[in-house]
Design a protein around this motif. Structure first.
Motif, PDB file in Angstrom:
ATOM      1  N   HIS A  95      -4.860  -3.464  -0.466  1.00 56.24           N
ATOM      2  CA  HIS A  95      -3.820  -2.784   0.305  1.00 56.24           C
ATOM      3  C   HIS A  95      -3.919  -1.281   0.177  1.00 56.24           C
ATOM      4  CE1 HIS A  95      -2.176  -6.738   0.675  1.00 56.24           C
ATOM      5  NE2 HIS A  95      -1.154  -6.310   1.395  1.00 56.24           N
ATOM      6  N   SER A  96      -3.578  -0.608   1.242  1.00 52.72           N
ATOM      7  CA  SER A  96      -3.547   0.836   1.252  1.00 52.72           C
ATOM      8  C   SER A  96      -2.335   1.221   2.093  1.00 52.72           C
ATOM      9  CB  SER A  96      -4.845   1.337   1.873  1.00 52.72           C
ATOM     10  OG  SER A  96      -5.020   2.691   1.622  1.00 52.72           O
ATOM     11  N   GLY A 119       0.587   0.310   1.709  1.00 54.42           N
ATOM     12  CA  GLY A 119       1.417  -0.868   1.890  1.00 54.42           C
ATOM     13  C   GLY A 119       0.889  -1.865   2.894  1.00 54.42           C
ATOM     14  N   ARG A 120      -0.316  -1.636   3.423  1.00 53.17           N
ATOM     15  CA  ARG A 120      -0.893  -2.552   4.423  1.00 53.17           C
ATOM     16  C   ARG A 120      -2.256  -3.020   3.938  1.00 53.17           C
ATOM     17  NH1 ARG A 120      -1.236   1.279   9.645  1.00 53.17           N
ATOM     18  NH2 ARG A 120      -2.773  -0.316  10.155  1.00 53.17           N
TER      19      ARG A 120
END
Lengths: 380, 416, 416, 380
Positions: free
Chosen positions: D264-265, D267-268
């Motif tokens: 994740h980066s 929050g995705r």
């Protein structure tokens, strides 16, 4: 655009842009597609009043530039012309103006330069020969010494604006080496055949020389010693060509960037799609790199930098590939509209593609770099 | 399409019979012909096939087809490769619209429209894209207004391939503006030659006129010509798009003859340029020629792999997007190769020189990445549907269409 | 950095004095040396420069610098090109951390840390990335716990370049977990050689050990060593990242000597491979050599354009991302060119053959697109900040950090 | 993987995969980096029990395959070995097995094949010569006729597993044309020098022949007539190499795809970023295209397709470029982890890169295609 323009140059750029936007917007360029020459001589004269052909000519022959560095002014015109894919033999005529200025006799200068500056005389450079030959070493058109001068035999093609100019600078081979001649376009024995061309308004022709007599007085520079002159002309041609190409991309990049914000898909502007954003980042980089390279070449040529040829070939090969790459990406961003005749984008792509392959392809110039950095000497 | 049964001719028998009949009746494919766009000629060829009993192999027998199996179609395809076939009818007429009508049409619609289609008498076109909706097809704004027992269509369609020669169109319009975009769409069958419809050719950068734009002004459509349900047309469109991907990937069972795509001439074209520019012994040119050949080989093997994998269910139906992407990228690379070999000749040439078209091919090369759904849409399909990656945010999801943000006024280009 | 004043030595005078001093005192740059990573050597060289009065040209005079102008620095740079300079101290010590301390440090911090830095006595490292936070730096999870008058740091940092040789680090940690990610970050100055910090070298695919991973176990930091405000460290980080981009683009005014980047040896390397593999007259090889040369030229001119445009405000500070992207792409292309020329020799070679490293260069080539911020991040910066395109959705925006979705357990790789 | 495997082949693939996963997971490959041969002979014999060297050998000499189409079985092994970057001279030994099977005398078959099948005899093919020469026309190692046989002089390099095999198939030039010899690795006058190599466990060596005497009975096939045999061996080598390369990418593509969902980066998951999604779409396409090409070559070579060489060169050039492209993209998706020694990705890249440049580079094969389609004949 050069990030280091003087105030005068900035003003000149704006004036040139306004003149072109008013006088010859892209709709007019489309109309000129049906004009045999692709441009109008009266219009050309008006442009010359703005200095289009005076920048490389000394003041005593009617020329003059803004900062005393004429090529750096002239590339501004070339770039602005690229932004509106303007017709006209800017490159061709200025290369001849430069050659006459730097190598002409006083008589040659007096005879040719004022007319070029005023726009009454148009000129072009017959360098290329069939099969994509432009490199001085590969030229074959023969100049045989005869009584009172030389006799030219062979074919030059493609020659820009052949058939629509008054004077032709012919690069030929004599037994002593390369030699250049100033030949009037109505000389006996010359047959000019129009060629098909990709650009809508930039015309090319094939010139066949069947034992064309040229007097000794028509030699520009010294017999057999033209190699450096040709090199210099090539540098100037490439500098102008690069500036024009950069101008085409500059305009289309602007238009396409705006499109990305205006056009919506799935309720979002195209500019919000990361896959497209990342491609735009690359396009931005390539366009900046193209401009950096074009600017560096103009400066190097202006200042007779000893690596000017190497820089010109480096920029020519890089910009050749990357300018059309960016334009093709712009087509893609436009979707169907981008591949229609009515939309202007293909006109820009035609100009940039033409520039990519004239005066050497990117591959040709990469080979030339290898020569220039001495790959041959030590390897054989 | 139909169950095979005991009394049915085997594919092998069918193939032998076809071989003999073709030799006696069909003209040979003209040398170097890639994609025949002459519709009148195609009508004749299809008629000939129909008379010989070789048209509509996989179409249901009750609607004018032969009701045979995919194996029969493939057997026939093997035989027809060297004959002049009505390839221009494959897309969209047979492969897309025929397939869509088979899937979604009423019995009456199939009875009315499929037999003349199979006989080559009626050619179809798709009216999908609009000037202000590109990849986002469902954002269309062609207006379908209910008027008593019929609908009135108003608006403009664009990028319809071959509309100037077609008889009927499948037209997608918005019948309800107060619901999210997918929920207010209806699909119509439209007769093209009627007052109220103006078809204009679009000139492409090659000077060609494959595509058209149409302007609809109060075009009245009977309820009988609604395909699927009113306001629920998006289901039909999705089916149609799946058929389109299949067809573009040469994987439709309903077509008449196979495209030679990637055609042999894409190799010989490049070799010709190399020879006429005197570059046939230039090592870089030779590598480009080799690359181009390799690309053709790989493209063709990829088509085989994906099509046969799709037929067996090893690939999902969306795998057609891989073939579209491959085809587009290969076409682009080919045009780059042609330009690199043609060199200066691409910008200025003598009439008839094969290098001459390398420049205009290059200028128009993106058509391959745009037509039939942009490569960006194919990449979305591959990543989202094949690889199950999260979908892009649709900012219009669930929002009534008339409240969604659309294009800025400056890009609302339309011809009139 | 400081106002020029009447009594100040002109850049020209400074340059002449530097020329004479360098000739007498500095060693020449070793032949073909691109990037010197020997930190002990760099400490000595910097000490030498300092003793000669040529260190920290643009650093403020009150903190050990010379307080001169950018023109002085550029004048010195012109002279030092052929000398062995302590280039490894430029990034991050001078260009990033020095610049950050000048911008954000307290008077006491500057007094304490800048003079020894300028004397070459203390080398710095950045502790930014973490095993589970890559491009999303602000998602870091190094824990800073308030304990009376100090903080305790716990967690792990990674990809810190040169940590094994450094004396101090700038460490970014999370001091508040109950607020959105950018709002709970604090920046600390950390002495590296102390109990509680373990530094481990990471072996890269070349077998090199430029990078380290560090493990912090209850490392106590005094409040005096907080840079900027507690919980408001993101402001400092943004400044630091801008200095990083500047430095990577060779556009920092605080450095000691210029990188020869793109260095001349990137041309000669490729030519060497071509010669030893006997390919110097092969036309394709020659074009690759030419391409590589052109790329070096264009990269260097692009650096000039962007740096000078940034200095004049024609480009925003984020334009450094263009240079990072250019450098990364050029390095990748160069490794491809080297491989293509080396051919079979890249896979199997006799010791000492220059073709030999083409293979491992190729295998490790992505390091250029990852180190110092991935090219993806550069593309985000260019499109979002330079071209003002809409930002990507940050799914964690405004959400307290301890409620945000993080990596799945399987990718929570850490060494211990 | 071929989309058209039989049930038996599917089962064989699964068995092979399990065997390799159990016997020689990637950790073991790393350990073998310190083994001079890069593999263990006992382990190799166990693999041979699974049929690794029997597929191209007829039953009367101990061989046998699943479907009677041995190469189509063997590429399954090669692909699975690619998935775990397994060591061992699968390609080298099988090319020799094929050559002996197709061209050997009964004596040669009896002497060599049973040992190859059992794994007791290892063999390799000495084709390459320095400077990247592998094309039959470019070979220089000389076989001079002498009393009772031939004398070999010259150098072969790089030769896979040289120094770790028992038999070497040497392709040499006689005045009558190409000739091949089966030479025991302990023949007098042969000096084998280990070379450095990119792959951690695939070893190469340089073999110097100083007037090495080989008896007439060691000729494989006919004197001066080996050109077609060499061509056939090349086809088989390329088919196996392609399968192995496809296997490397297959495994890494899987791993990286999983990574895209897990990591994740902001929050995705990475998999939600369109710029990466689009790159993955291209990677998927290239990987499918690679598999299609590799499969088509295996079938063409198995069936003695008359265009097998053309297909092999086409696939070799395409896959060579695109396999490493996909792997490099996978490195990029991993960020810093992807360029560390401890992470396995670089081991795969080493294997795929080695395959890319051995038995001809992509450029070499593009040139070869131009030859094979007859560009020379009409152009000169």
């Amino acid at each position: 655009m050069d990030v280091d323009l003087s105030e005068d140059q900035e003003f000149f750029r704006e004036t040139t842009r306004k003149f072109l936007e008013t006088e010859i917007p892209v709709e007019n360029v489309r109309q000129l597609a049906d004009n045999p020459a692709g441009f109008d001589r009266d219009w050309w004269r008006r442009g010359c009043e703005m200095g289009w052909t005076s920048m490389l000519v000394p003041e005593e022959h009617g020329g003059g530039s803004l900062e005393g560095e004429g090529l750096l002014d002239l590339v501004i015109v070339a770039e602005e012309m690229g932004r509106l894919i303007t017709p006209g033999p800017l490159l061709a005529t200025n290369v001849v103006a430069l050659a006459v200025t730097e190598r002409g006799t006083e008589d040659q200068k007096k005879e040719l330069l004022p007319g070029i500056v005023s726009g009454d005389v148009l000129a072009t450079w017959a360098l290329n020969e069939s099969g994509g030959r432009w490199h001085p070493e590969s030229l074959e058109l023969e100049a045989r010494p005869v009584e009172g001068g030389f006799s030219l035999r062979g074919t030059k093609e493609p020659v820009e604006a052949a058939g629509h100019v008054d004077q032709i600078l012919v690069t030929a081979r004599t037994e002593n080496g390369l030699t250049q001649f100033l030949v009037p376009s109505d000389a006996d024995g010359m047959t000019i055949t129009p060629m098909e061309s990709l650009d809508l308004v930039r015309r090319y022709g094939s010139i066949q020389f069947d034992d064309v007599f040229v007097p000794a007085s028509s030699v520009l520079g010294e017999v057999g010693q033209a190699e450096d002159d040709v090199e210099r002309q090539l540098q100037v041609a490439i500098a102008l060509q690069l500036a024009e190409t950069v101008g085409t991309v500059d305009r289309i990049f602007e238009v396409t960037l705006e499109w990305m914000f205006d056009r919506h898909s799935f309720g979002r502007p195209l500019a919000s799609y990361q896959a497209l954003k990342h491609r735009f980042a690359d396009m931005k980089l390539y366009h900046e790199a193209n401009q950096a390279a074009a600017t560096a070449v103009a400066r190097a040529v202006q200042h007779h930098d000893e690596e000017a040829s190497l820089k010109a070939s480096s920029a020519k090969s890089y910009v050749g590939d990357h300018a059309t790459f960016v334009l093709q990406e712009c087509v893609q961003m436009h979707g169907g509209l981008g591949v229609t005749w009515e939309y202007d984008l293909h006109l820009y792509l035609r100009r940039a593609t033409t520039n990519q392959v004239q005066y050497g392809t990117p591959d040709d110039h990469r080979e030339r770099i290898a020569q220039l950095i001495g790959m041959d000497e030590e390897s054989q | 399409m139909t169950e095979s049964n005991q009394s049915m001719e085997t594919p092998e028998e069918f193939q032998l019979r076809a071989r003999a009949w073709l030799a006696d009746n069909m003209p040979r494919r003209p040398e170097g012909q890639g994609h025949l766009r002459n519709f009148d000629r195609c009508r004749e060829l299809q008629k000939l096939l129909h008379e010989g009993g070789f048209a509509g192999v996989c179409f249901p027998a009750e609607y004018g087809g032969l009701g045979l199996t995919l194996e029969h179609q493939q057997a026939l395809d093997e035989e027809t490769m060297s004959y002049d076939m009505p390839l221009a009818l494959n897309i969209p007429t047979f492969g897309i619209i025929g397939a869509t009508l088979v899937e979604f049409g009423t019995h009456e619609q199939k009875q009315r429209y499929l037999p003349p289609m199979i006989r080559g008498e009626e050619i179809w076109v798709q009216f999908l894209s609009e000037p202000s909706s590109g990849s986002d097809l469902a954002s269309l704004t062609m207006r379908a207004t209910r008027d008593g027992d019929s609908f009135l269509l108003n608006g403009s369609k664009i990028w319809s391939s071959g509309a100037q020669s077609a008889d009927y169109g499948i037209c997608v319009a918005r019948s309800n503006w107060d619901v999210p975009k997918h929920d207010g769409i209806t699909v119509f069958i439209v007769k093209i030659k009627q007052p109220g419809i103006v078809v204009e050719e679009i000139v492409d950068t090659f000077g060609g006129t494959e595509f058209c734009q149409e302007f609809f002004d109060d075009v009245r459509i009977s309820m009988d010509d609604v395909v699927g349900e009113v306001d629920a047309g998006w289901t039909v469109v999705r089916g149609l798009l799946a058929h389109e991907r299949n067809s573009m990937g040469n994987a439709s069972p309903l077509t008449s003859g196979l495209e030679l795509a990637p055609t042999d001439h894409v190799v010989s074209d490049i070799v010709d340029i190399a020879r006429t520019t005197g570059m046939a012994s230039d090592p870089k040119t030779r590598q480009l020629v080799g690359e181009n050949y390799a690309l053709r080989f790989v493209q063709s093997e990829t088509t085989n792999r994906i099509s046969s994998g799709m037929a067996r269910g090893q690939f999902p139906p969306t795998a057609g997007a891989l073939l579209r992407l491959m085809g587009a990228r290969a076409a682009v690379r080919r045009s780059d190769v042609a330009l690199a070999i043609a060199g200066s000749g691409a910008a200025a040439w003598h009439e008839g020189d094969p290098a001459g078209n390398a420049g205009s091919r290059f200028v128009g090369r993106q058509a391959a990445e745009i037509g039939g759904g942009t490569t960006e849409m194919q990449r979305n399909i591959i990543s989202e549907r094949m690889l199950q990656m999260p979908r892009e945010l649709a900012a219009d999801r669930g929002i009534p269409f008339n409240e969604v943000r659309h294009n800025a006024a400056t890009t609302q280009k339309s011809k009139k």
